[in-house]
Design an enzyme around this catalytic site. Structure first.
Site, PDB file in Angstrom:
ATOM      1  N   ASP A 190      33.225  41.505  34.146  1.00 19.81           N
ATOM      2  CA  ASP A 190      33.458  41.097  32.466  1.00 19.81           C
ATOM      3  C   ASP A 190      32.684  40.063  31.955  1.00 19.81           C
ATOM      4  OD1 ASP A 190      35.635  43.318  33.229  1.00 19.81           O
ATOM      5  OD2 ASP A 190      37.323  41.549  32.953  1.00 19.81           O
ATOM      6  N   LYS A 223      37.556  48.950  32.220  1.00 23.31           N
ATOM      7  CA  LYS A 223      38.752  48.974  32.841  1.00 23.31           C
ATOM      8  C   LYS A 223      39.740  48.375  31.634  1.00 23.31           C
ATOM      9  CE  LYS A 223      37.935  44.067  34.849  1.00 23.31           C
ATOM     10  NZ  LYS A 223      38.896  43.518  34.062  1.00 23.31           N
ATOM     11  N   CYS A 231      40.664  38.055  36.064  1.00 28.23           N
ATOM     12  CA  CYS A 231      39.870  39.220  36.725  1.00 28.23           C
ATOM     13  C   CYS A 231      39.340  39.217  37.731  1.00 28.23           C
ATOM     14  CB  CYS A 231      38.980  39.788  35.256  1.00 28.23           C
ATOM     15  SG  CYS A 231      40.073  40.405  33.827  1.00 28.23           S
TER      16      CYS A 231
HETATM   17  N1  TIU Z   1      38.038  39.185  32.396  1.00 29.69           N
HETATM   18  C1  TIU Z   1      39.228  38.408  32.431  1.00 29.69           C
HETATM   19  O1  TIU Z   1      39.344  37.527  33.367  1.00 29.69           O
HETATM   20  N2  TIU Z   1      39.980  38.910  31.355  1.00 29.69           N
HETATM   21  C2  TIU Z   1      41.010  37.569  30.906  1.00 29.69           C
HETATM   22  O2  TIU Z   1      41.781  37.945  30.056  1.00 29.69           O
HETATM   23  N3  TIU Z   1      40.592  36.543  31.319  1.00 29.69           N
HETATM   24  C3  TIU Z   1      41.481  35.435  30.947  1.00 29.69           C
HETATM   25  O3  TIU Z   1      41.118  34.417  31.541  1.00 29.69           O
HETATM   26  N4  TIU Z   1      42.131  35.124  29.842  1.00 29.69           N
END
Ligand code: TIU
Length: 227
Positions: free
Chosen positions: A29, A134, A167
């Site tokens: 991500d 995802k 994530c």
């Molecule tokens: N990719 C991921 O970690 N999504 C989140 O929403 N992370 C946060 O720390 N909010």
């Protein structure tokens, strides 16, 4: 030395035996929505600047990984434009000024196909590198990641990306239960909260490596450069 040869990488709680042929780099991500102002991360009230120190180590690692001819996989968190895969519980959580699907400066927030949903230019995927979209925090939930890894004979993951305790941690736990060995690189993962970053890493490596290993990108780069 070839791809079948094991490389020992310094890590905690003990060295990681990296087998290049069976190892994939999984970059979680690294999207504009999490790393740039105006995206999902900021709408949740976070300082996105906290994550930017991860970009350069990831860029160097990805360069070395590609040079060695190894498999790199990218993930992106996000939803269908019609939001049919967005649980209402996730949409309303947090009471942010803007929600998933709302328009923002980088397009609709956390929606596939929008500028903010895409991966930052510094780490942009190359042709042939799988990109896994995802809907959740874990990269295995409702995706074909497990099938992709099995088809390529992958049993080990070097895991990087954001955020450490959300994530990245969720994905490492999912991977662990599916039988993968995970090496998380501390300089290549980041959190909006330094204390959660620290604890997120400790949770992985505690109890003899209950979910995996924690290492540094320089040691992995050194190992794959020998291929
Ligand atoms: N990719 C991921 O970690 N999504 C989140 O929403 N992370 C946060 O720390 N909010």
């Amino acid at each position: 030395m070839g791809n079948d040869e094991i490389r020992t990488v310094a890590a905690e709680p003990y060295p990681f035996e990296l087998c290049p042929r069976h190892c994939a780099l999984l970059i979680i991500d690294m999207q504009r929505d999490f790393l740039e102002p105006g995206g999902f991360g900021e709408t949740l009230g976070n300082d996105v600047g906290q994550l930017r120190r991860t970009i350069e180590p990831n860029r160097r690692l990805l360069g070395a990984w590609r040079e060695a001819g190894l498999l790199a996989i990218h993930t992106r968190e996000g939803h269908r434009p019609d939001l049919a895969d967005l649980p209402e519980a996730k949409r309303v959580r947090g009471h942010g000024a803007k929600r998933i699907g709302d328009p923002g400066p980088m397009g609709r927030i956390l929606v596939r196909g929008e500028a903010g949903h895409d991966i930052i230019p510094e780490l942009y995927p190359k042709a042939g590198e799988p990109v896994v979209d995802k809907p959740g925090k874990g990269a295995f939930f409702a995706t074909d990641l497990h099938a992709i890894l099995q088809n390529r004979g992958v049993t080990q993951l070097v895991v990087t990306g954001v955020t450490t305790e959300v994530c990245v941690n969720t994905t490492v736990r999912e991977a662990n239960d599916r039988g993968y060995d995970c090496l998380v690189l501390e300089d290549c993962v980041g959190s909006y909260f330094p204390e959660f970053h620290e604890m997120g890493l400790r949770m992985v490596k505690a109890q003899g490596g209950i979910f995996g290993w924690v290492g540094k990108s320089a040691d992995v780069i050194g190992a794959v450069r020998k291929i």
